[in-house]
Design an enzyme around this catalytic site. Sequence first.
Site, short mmCIF file in Angstrom:
data_model
loop_
_atom_site.label_atom_id
_atom_site.label_comp_id
_atom_site.label_asym_id
_atom_site.label_seq_id
_atom_site.Cartn_x
_atom_site.Cartn_y
_atom_site.Cartn_z
N ASN A 187 -9.31 20.52 40.39
CA ASN A 187 -10.29 19.46 40.61
C ASN A 187 -10.20 19.08 42.09
O ASN A 187 -9.22 18.47 42.52
CB ASN A 187 -9.92 18.27 39.74
CG ASN A 187 -11.08 17.48 39.20
OD1 ASN A 187 -10.86 16.51 38.49
ND2 ASN A 187 -12.29 17.86 39.49
N CYS A 231 -11.45 8.37 38.65
CA CYS A 231 -11.24 9.81 38.57
C CYS A 231 -9.74 10.05 38.57
O CYS A 231 -9.07 9.73 39.56
CB CYS A 231 -11.91 10.52 39.74
SG CYS A 231 -11.61 12.29 39.78
N ASN A 291 -7.72 12.90 38.46
CA ASN A 291 -7.20 13.85 39.42
C ASN A 291 -7.50 13.41 40.85
O ASN A 291 -6.72 13.68 41.77
CB ASN A 291 -7.77 15.24 39.15
CG ASN A 291 -7.18 15.86 37.90
OD1 ASN A 291 -5.99 15.73 37.62
ND2 ASN A 291 -8.02 16.54 37.13
N ASN A 302 -19.33 12.03 30.28
CA ASN A 302 -18.67 13.31 30.50
C ASN A 302 -18.44 13.94 29.13
O ASN A 302 -18.14 13.23 28.16
CB ASN A 302 -17.33 13.10 31.20
CG ASN A 302 -17.48 12.44 32.55
OD1 ASN A 302 -17.74 13.11 33.54
ND2 ASN A 302 -17.32 11.13 32.60
N GLU A 347 -18.84 17.50 33.78
CA GLU A 347 -18.70 16.18 34.40
C GLU A 347 -20.03 15.58 34.80
O GLU A 347 -20.84 16.21 35.49
CB GLU A 347 -17.80 16.27 35.63
CG GLU A 347 -16.33 16.32 35.31
CD GLU A 347 -15.48 15.82 36.45
OE1 GLU A 347 -15.75 14.70 36.97
OE2 GLU A 347 -14.54 16.53 36.84
N ARG A 348 -20.23 14.36 34.36
CA ARG A 348 -21.36 13.56 34.81
C ARG A 348 -21.24 13.35 36.32
O ARG A 348 -20.19 13.01 36.83
CB ARG A 348 -21.30 12.21 34.08
CG ARG A 348 -22.39 11.23 34.41
CD ARG A 348 -22.14 9.87 33.76
NE ARG A 348 -20.98 9.20 34.33
CZ ARG A 348 -20.70 7.90 34.15
NH1 ARG A 348 -21.48 7.15 33.40
NH2 ARG A 348 -19.63 7.36 34.70
N CYS A 355 -10.45 17.80 34.72
CA CYS A 355 -10.95 16.42 34.72
C CYS A 355 -9.84 15.54 34.17
O CYS A 355 -9.48 15.65 32.99
CB CYS A 355 -12.21 16.30 33.87
SG CYS A 355 -12.83 14.61 33.69
N GLY A 356 -9.29 14.69 35.03
CA GLY A 356 -8.15 13.86 34.62
C GLY A 356 -8.50 12.81 33.60
O GLY A 356 -7.79 12.63 32.61
#
Length: 282
Positions: free
Chosen positions: A12, A83, A85, A193, A210-211, A220-221
């Site tokens: 990411n 977010c 990550n 998402n 991901e949006r 995606c964390g």
Amino acid sequence: MIRYEKYHGTGNDFVIVDANADVPDWSAFATAYCDRETGVGADDPDRETGADGVLVLDLDAAPTAPEVEMRLYQPDGGTAAMCGNGARCVARWVADRTGTEEVIIHTPAGTRRAEVHGDEVAVEMGVPSFDSADIPLNRDRPLVEEQVEGWEVTALTTGVPHAVIFVDDVSDVDVEAAAPAVRHADVFPEGANVNFAAETASGFDQRTFERGVEGETDACGTGAVAVAAAARRIGLTDDESVSVSPPGGDLTVLIPRKGPAVLRGPVTREFEGELSPTPTQP
């Protein structure tokens, strides 16, 4: 020209710029330099072109732990409140400058604490919520294992809205084709998402649309936390520590009975350079 650095957490990847940089339009900046064909790194065949977002950071060397204000601009020019990550990359960026092992990160989704131990970074992610108003949903009750656009979906927020769909094998899913209908479903007034997850012997595989990126990302964390929390909610695991594996690598999610979730995994500094604050659109 302005200085930037490129970091990634399990694939990411983010362009990181100091908030004091004289950039007149951060949305246009992100759209240009996150582009996967013409964005940052396009001039070097050995580098990954583009990014999943631009992190704009305002660092304050506080007397206890360093504090940093984090804003994330996404490839579509919009912003995201949180977010996972990205926050881990932020903590590593701060640690690289200050030598600290603890960082306080202020995000639109709330204040998060992070710990940095070499290449490994752990960040608090808040308490996942299935409440319809928190996500938000266009309904008054939670959405747990219900049909949305032909998929059995569990919805929650981990700082941003997520739809989690458990399947037998994530490699069998055409994410780019399947996810947009769920991402834009009427039940999600702000979009979501979309995570496809499959139980494995060691935890869960994960793939995320991901949006804001409007495509699949290597990791995606917030999605990894959503997968772990949803798995707990529907009874697929009772463990507090859950391994979640997106394509970019392995993450560990701690979901305690009380208190915030914690996301842990590696962070890598890729490269640095200079960019025009007013990019020419392709």
